[in-house]
Motif scaffolding. Structure first.
Motif, short mmCIF file in Angstrom:
data_model
loop_
_atom_site.label_atom_id
_atom_site.label_comp_id
_atom_site.label_asym_id
_atom_site.label_seq_id
_atom_site.Cartn_x
_atom_site.Cartn_y
_atom_site.Cartn_z
N TYR A 165 0.84 -1.21 0.00
CA TYR A 165 0.00 0.00 0.00
C TYR A 165 0.88 1.25 0.00
O TYR A 165 0.58 2.23 -0.71
N GLY A 200 0.91 3.84 -3.01
CA GLY A 200 0.61 5.23 -2.74
C GLY A 200 1.68 6.15 -3.28
O GLY A 200 1.38 7.21 -3.88
N GLN A 214 -5.08 12.12 -4.17
CA GLN A 214 -6.15 11.49 -3.41
C GLN A 214 -5.95 9.98 -3.35
O GLN A 214 -6.17 9.36 -2.30
N GLY A 215 -5.55 9.40 -4.46
CA GLY A 215 -5.28 7.97 -4.47
C GLY A 215 -4.12 7.62 -3.56
O GLY A 215 -4.14 6.59 -2.87
N ILE A 251 -3.20 9.32 -0.86
CA ILE A 251 -3.68 9.46 0.52
C ILE A 251 -4.45 8.21 0.94
O ILE A 251 -4.29 7.70 2.05
N SER A 252 -5.27 7.69 0.03
CA SER A 252 -6.04 6.49 0.35
C SER A 252 -5.13 5.31 0.65
O SER A 252 -5.35 4.57 1.63
N ASP A 253 -4.09 5.14 -0.14
CA ASP A 253 -3.19 4.00 0.09
C ASP A 253 -2.33 4.21 1.33
O ASP A 253 -2.10 3.27 2.10
N SER A 280 -3.23 5.81 3.91
CA SER A 280 -4.14 5.60 5.03
C SER A 280 -4.32 4.11 5.31
O SER A 280 -4.41 3.69 6.48
N LYS A 281 -4.37 3.31 4.25
CA LYS A 281 -4.52 1.87 4.44
C LYS A 281 -3.27 1.29 5.09
O LYS A 281 -3.36 0.42 5.98
N GLU A 341 -3.48 2.11 8.65
CA GLU A 341 -4.48 1.27 9.32
C GLU A 341 -3.89 -0.07 9.71
O GLU A 341 -4.15 -0.59 10.80
N ARG A 388 1.70 11.00 3.48
CA ARG A 388 0.28 11.40 3.45
C ARG A 388 0.17 12.89 3.77
O ARG A 388 -0.63 13.61 3.14
N LYS A 423 -1.43 15.83 1.42
CA LYS A 423 -2.44 16.76 1.93
C LYS A 423 -1.98 18.20 1.73
O LYS A 423 -2.78 19.09 1.38
#
Length: 205
Positions: free
Chosen positions: A108, A112, A122-123, A125-127, A129-130, A133, A145, A149
């Motif tokens: 991820y 990212g 945005q893509g 940031i999503s990765d 974030s995963k 997580e 990230r 931003k």
């Protein structure tokens, strides 16, 4: 903003060696490993360590042909492509890793970073974030990230991520630098000076 915001390694991977060698079976003689997925993986790994990214990709591909579920081979091939600036190819390989192992945090992270380099913030940031997580202590993911931003002008969100990266690694100079930039944009000049001062303490040069 982005010109002053260094991304984490390799690029800059602060969490250790980027290549994974987990699947290398060193105790098995080469003669027994010939034509096996592990043989090609091992040879590709050595080529990558020597800087032969194209040779590594060729051998990782052979390993994958033999074992289509070889997550580490997809991951390392993705990294070789990443290092050659083939970000779309890297994304494809990291996506395959994630299909095989949805908990593969580094896949991820580098997917990212590949999206980041293709301006898909945005893509990215999503990765990131995963990855966070899966591993809440992933300082590089917080850093990158935050950078994404910042590029999207979410400076408060960026600062929050840089704060977290620094909490995890109090000597993370890149996080202080980037937080100082974000604070400066928000006209918190005292805060920016404090962060730049910390960077100089960490790295006087």
């Amino acid at each position: 903003l982005v010109a002053l915001l260094p991304m984490g390694q390799p690029l800059v991977m602060g969490t250790g060696a980027a290549l994974t060698s987990a699947a290398v079976i060193l105790s098995v003689p080469d003669s027994a490993k010939a034509e096996s997925a592990e043989f090609y993986f091992d040879r590709a790994f050595k080529k990558a360590e020597e800087g032969d990214e194209y040779g590594a990709i060729s051998d990782y591909t052979k390993a994958i042909e033999i074992n289509p579920k070889y997550a580490d081979a997809y991951y390392n091939r993705g990294l070789a492509k990443f290092n050659l600036n083939n970000y779309q190819g890297a994304i494809s390989d990291y996506t395959k890793v994630i299909e095989i192992n949805p908990k593969y945090e580094d896949a991820y992270y580098f997917r990212g970073s590949s999206k980041f380099n293709l301006n898909d913030y945005q893509g990215a940031i999503s990765d990131y974030s995963k990855a966070i997580e899966i591993n809440p202590k992933y300082a590089d993911a917080y850093l990158n990230r935050g950078i994404a931003k910042g590029i999207l002008e979410d400076y408060e969100g960026a600062i929050a991520d840089f704060d977290k990266a620094i909490e995890i690694n109090p000597s993370y100079a890149d996080a202080y630098t980037n937080r100082g930039i974000a604070k400066g944009i928000l006209e918190d000049y005292d805060g920016a000076i404090s962060d730049y001062t910390k960077v100089i303490e960490i790295n006087p040069n």
